[in-house]
Design a protein around this motif. Structure first.
Motif, short mmCIF file in Angstrom:
data_model
loop_
_atom_site.label_atom_id
_atom_site.label_comp_id
_atom_site.label_asym_id
_atom_site.label_seq_id
_atom_site.Cartn_x
_atom_site.Cartn_y
_atom_site.Cartn_z
N TYR A 147 -6.84 38.67 60.13
CA TYR A 147 -5.55 38.24 59.58
C TYR A 147 -4.69 39.39 59.04
O TYR A 147 -3.53 39.51 59.45
N PRO A 148 -5.19 40.26 58.17
CA PRO A 148 -4.31 41.33 57.66
C PRO A 148 -3.96 42.39 58.71
O PRO A 148 -2.90 42.99 58.68
N ARG A 149 -4.86 42.59 59.67
CA ARG A 149 -4.60 43.57 60.73
C ARG A 149 -3.48 43.12 61.66
O ARG A 149 -2.67 43.92 62.11
N THR A 150 -3.41 41.83 61.94
CA THR A 150 -2.40 41.31 62.85
C THR A 150 -1.10 40.95 62.14
O THR A 150 -0.11 40.66 62.79
N ASN A 151 -1.13 40.98 60.84
CA ASN A 151 0.04 40.65 60.03
C ASN A 151 0.22 41.71 58.94
O ASN A 151 0.08 41.42 57.75
N PRO A 152 0.53 42.94 59.32
CA PRO A 152 0.60 44.02 58.33
C PRO A 152 1.67 43.82 57.27
O PRO A 152 1.60 44.43 56.20
N SER A 153 2.64 42.97 57.52
CA SER A 153 3.68 42.76 56.51
C SER A 153 3.19 41.87 55.36
O SER A 153 3.84 41.77 54.33
N ILE A 154 2.05 41.23 55.57
CA ILE A 154 1.48 40.39 54.52
C ILE A 154 0.93 41.33 53.45
O ILE A 154 0.13 42.21 53.74
N GLY A 155 1.32 41.13 52.24
CA GLY A 155 0.84 41.98 51.15
C GLY A 155 -0.61 41.69 50.81
O GLY A 155 -1.53 42.26 51.38
N LYS A 156 -0.82 40.76 49.94
CA LYS A 156 -2.15 40.43 49.46
C LYS A 156 -2.76 39.33 50.33
O LYS A 156 -2.13 38.31 50.59
N VAL A 157 -3.98 39.54 50.77
CA VAL A 157 -4.70 38.53 51.54
C VAL A 157 -5.56 37.75 50.56
O VAL A 157 -6.22 38.32 49.71
N THR A 158 -5.56 36.44 50.71
CA THR A 158 -6.34 35.61 49.81
C THR A 158 -7.83 35.85 50.01
O THR A 158 -8.25 36.44 51.00
N THR A 159 -8.61 35.38 49.07
CA THR A 159 -10.07 35.47 49.19
C THR A 159 -10.50 34.68 50.42
O THR A 159 -9.75 33.86 50.94
N GLN A 160 -11.73 34.89 50.83
CA GLN A 160 -12.21 34.15 52.00
C GLN A 160 -12.22 32.65 51.71
O GLN A 160 -11.91 31.85 52.58
N ASP A 161 -12.54 32.26 50.47
CA ASP A 161 -12.51 30.83 50.13
C ASP A 161 -11.10 30.26 50.22
O ASP A 161 -10.89 29.18 50.76
N GLY A 162 -10.12 31.00 49.71
CA GLY A 162 -8.73 30.54 49.79
C GLY A 162 -8.24 30.50 51.23
O GLY A 162 -7.54 29.58 51.64
N PHE A 163 -8.63 31.50 52.00
CA PHE A 163 -8.27 31.55 53.41
C PHE A 163 -8.91 30.37 54.14
O PHE A 163 -8.27 29.71 54.96
N GLY A 164 -10.17 30.11 53.83
CA GLY A 164 -10.86 28.97 54.43
C GLY A 164 -10.18 27.65 54.13
O GLY A 164 -10.09 26.77 54.99
N ALA A 165 -9.64 27.51 52.92
CA ALA A 165 -8.91 26.30 52.57
C ALA A 165 -7.66 26.15 53.42
O ALA A 165 -7.31 25.04 53.85
#
Length: 99
Positions: free
Chosen positions: A31-49
């Motif tokens: 996710y962060p590699r393909t979307n470099p404009s995204i600042g903070k990446v959520t935790t894996q639990d938040g991402f999973g949600a």
């Protein structure tokens, strides 16, 4: 669909989730590699949600467990299907047409 949902689709295509199941951890790492404009990446639990919200066959999504046909907000724009525990695929164009 939310902006984060659109970004998740980019990541999912990058690792072939339209062709084979992918692990949630791999999707989260991509996710962060393909979307470099995204600042903070959520935790894996938040991402999973986020992924689970966009997944069609999650029992927890049914607002009335006794009536699986009852309208649910996630049915309007699904993206993924869960094929095994922690394994997801993008819905095919034919599957998307059903929604």
């Amino acid at each position: 669909m939310t902006s984060s949902g659109k970004h998740v689709i980019v990541a999912a295509h990058e690792i072939g989730a339209d062709q084979h199941p992918v692990a949630l951890a791999d999707l989260h790492a991509t996710y962060p590699r393909t979307n470099p404009s995204i600042g903070k990446v959520t935790t894996q639990d938040g991402f999973g949600a986020t992924i689970n919200y966009h997944t069609i066959n999650m029992r927890s999504h049914f607002p009335d467990r006794n009536n699986k046909q009852k309208s649910a907000s996630w049915l309007s724009r699904p993206v993924f299907k869960r094929v095994a525990y922690g394994q997801y695929m993008l819905l095919s164009p034919d599957e998307l047409r059903l929604f």
